[in-house]
Scaffold this motif. Structure first.
Motif, short mmCIF file in Angstrom:
data_model
loop_
_atom_site.label_atom_id
_atom_site.label_comp_id
_atom_site.label_asym_id
_atom_site.label_seq_id
_atom_site.Cartn_x
_atom_site.Cartn_y
_atom_site.Cartn_z
N ILE A 148 -6.46 -8.37 0.34
CA ILE A 148 -5.14 -8.13 -0.25
C ILE A 148 -5.27 -7.93 -1.76
O ILE A 148 -5.89 -8.74 -2.45
N PHE A 149 -4.67 -6.86 -2.26
CA PHE A 149 -4.68 -6.53 -3.67
C PHE A 149 -3.23 -6.44 -4.16
O PHE A 149 -2.31 -6.38 -3.35
N ALA A 150 -3.05 -6.41 -5.47
CA ALA A 150 -1.70 -6.27 -6.03
C ALA A 150 -1.78 -5.54 -7.36
O ALA A 150 -2.72 -5.74 -8.14
N VAL A 151 -0.78 -4.68 -7.61
CA VAL A 151 -0.71 -3.95 -8.87
C VAL A 151 0.73 -3.94 -9.36
O VAL A 151 1.67 -4.20 -8.61
N GLY A 152 0.89 -3.62 -10.64
CA GLY A 152 2.22 -3.46 -11.21
C GLY A 152 2.87 -4.75 -11.65
O GLY A 152 2.22 -5.79 -11.83
N ASP A 153 4.20 -4.70 -11.79
CA ASP A 153 4.94 -5.82 -12.38
C ASP A 153 4.85 -7.09 -11.56
O ASP A 153 5.07 -8.19 -12.10
N VAL A 154 4.57 -7.00 -10.28
CA VAL A 154 4.47 -8.21 -9.46
C VAL A 154 3.30 -9.08 -9.90
O VAL A 154 3.25 -10.26 -9.59
#
Length: 452
Positions: A298-304
């Motif tokens: 699981i990856f995450a990008v941006g304002d989150v």
């Protein structure tokens, strides 16, 4: 183990869309994407794009006044909000369709629904169906934060500004960040009576102090009732208006109260913690330098992720994710020397260190000038612009550039290239000035105004 997709993206904003499209079109990955509202996210639907169009609209009143000073016969009418909003809605529809079409052309399967995590490789759609993926990308962005206080249910946020049925005659804006200041200037320019409260001693916390003061002065000169050190205590609905009690004793009635007191990551209810994804205290998804969470798939990008909450940064993070995961080219998104613009009136462009930040790191020289620009000076306006360079006294590198002027956003993009390349003050000075322009001051300032 076989999966339904190589990648499933939760969130159809700038970062998620860029990652999905590149993974599908350039890396040949099978990609699914779920978006519960509208494609394009905060920037396209309820942020940068509609806001900038409102900025343009709000500037015409002063432009028409200037036109008279330049010899034009101009009759200033009233601003037709319904006509503008109809065109704005049509433009957002057009842009959303472009986002959707580009995803479909790349082969991305779109789900117009909410999606949450079921486990490290599974997402659950709102209708209960599940989809599996080798990799999952969280790109759900952020949302406006409104504190809990008596009457907070009567407030609106930046999300609702674009949906006004009619412009308010009188509005209170609470907050001192760039969103609050931008909307104060926009609505003031459109003819709304604007009062702005900020609890701190000066607006635009975190930016260069000299620039902050310059902008605050310009906002007051334009007619905005800016009140610092002020907090709303409670709001009461009186017929169809709002009575506001504040700590400075300036109790008043407004048509709308807009809260722009920060944003919070959109991580609630996604099943992140249950899947083992670590979150920060403010709800932001914790990621490493490659945007990977505590769960390897699981990856995450941006304002989150609450790193640098700007659209171009989210896009870079999405592209770096694809390079890392699907192209075998480990790539860290570069979060250093990111230029930015605050679309107040006048605009504020900034890149690099503030004077205060640079002082804490070592000896510096500060080159700065404030002056009346030719265009508005001829029209009889008292506007002043600010040009400022922060220079390392040892290496001579320009550490920061801050511009408060019309079109500062355009100027700072180009200054950002030079500073990113490590340009020295002497390199700026060797550059021939473009005359007559405001920006020529960046290369003609000879002596520092102060050192530290």
């Amino acid at each position: 183990m076989s999966f339904d997709y190589d990648l499933f993206v939760i969130g159809g904003g700038s970062g998620g869309v860029r990652a999905a499209r590149l993974a599908a079109s350039e890396a040949g990955a099978s990609v699914g994407l779920a978006e519960e509202y509208r494609m394009g996210g905060t920037c396209v639907i309820r942020g940068c794009v509609p806001k900038k169009l409102m900025v343009f609209a709000s500037e015409f009143r002063s432009a028409m006044q200037d036109a008279r000073a330049y010899g034009w016969e101009v009759t200033t009418g009233t601003f037709d909000w319904p006509a503008f909003r109809a065109k704005l809605d049509a433009e957002l529809d057009r842009l959303e369709n472009i986002y959707r079409t580009n995803l479909q052309k790349a082969g991305v399967e779109i789900f117009d629904t909410r999606a949450t995590l079921a486990d490290a490789h599974t997402v659950r759609l709102a209708d209960g169906t599940t989809k599996t993926a080798r990799h999952i990308l969280i790109a759900t962005g952020g949302r406006p934060y409104v504190p809990d206080f008596p009457g907070c249910e009567h407030t609106i946020t930046s999300n609702e500004v674009f949906q006004f049925e009619a412009l308010p005659k009188r509005i209170l804006i609470v907050g001192g960040g760039y969103i609050a200041c931008e909307f104060a200037c926009i609505l003031n320019g459109l003819g709304v009576e604007v009062t702005q409260y900020y609890r701190g001693a000066q607006i635009l916390r975190g930016f260069d102090e000299e620039a902050r003061g310059h902008i605050a002065g310009a906002m007051r000169d334009s007619g905005i009732d800016l009140r610092l050190g002020t907090i709303v205590q409670r709001i009461e609905k009186v017929e169809d208006r709002l009575w506001v009690k504040s700590t400075d004793g300036h109790d008043a009635v407004y048509d709308q109260v807009l809260y722009a007191t920060g944003r919070t990551p959109n991580s609630d209810g996604l099943g992140l913690a249950e899947a083992g994804v670590r979150l920060k205290d403010n709800g932001a998804v914790e990621v490493d330098a490659y945007s990977q969470t505590s769960v390897p798939s699981i990856f995450a990008v941006g304002d989150v992720t609450d790193r640098i909450n700007l659209t171009p940064v989210a896009i870079r993070e999405g592209a770096a994710f694809v390079e890392t995961v699907f192209k075998g080219n480990p790539t860290r998104p570069d979060h250093t020397l990111v230029p930015g613009a605050v679309f107040t009136q006048p605009e504020f462009g900034t890149v690099g260190l503030t004077e205060e930040e640079a002082r804490a790191l070592g000896p510096i020289e500060v080159y700065a000038t404030a002056f009346r620009p030719m265009q508005t000076s001829f029209a009889g306006r008292e506007d002043r612009v600010l040009m400022k360079l922060i220079v390392c006294a040892d290496t001579r590198k320009v550490l920061g550039c801050h511009i408060v002027a019309d079109h500062a956003g355009e100027m700072i993009q180009l200054a950002g290239i030079a500073i990113k390349m490590g340009a020295t003050k002497e390199a700026f000075a060797r550059t021939v000035a473009v005359h007559p322009t405001m920006a020529e001051e960046l290369v003609t300032m000879k002596a520092p105004v102060r050192t530290a």
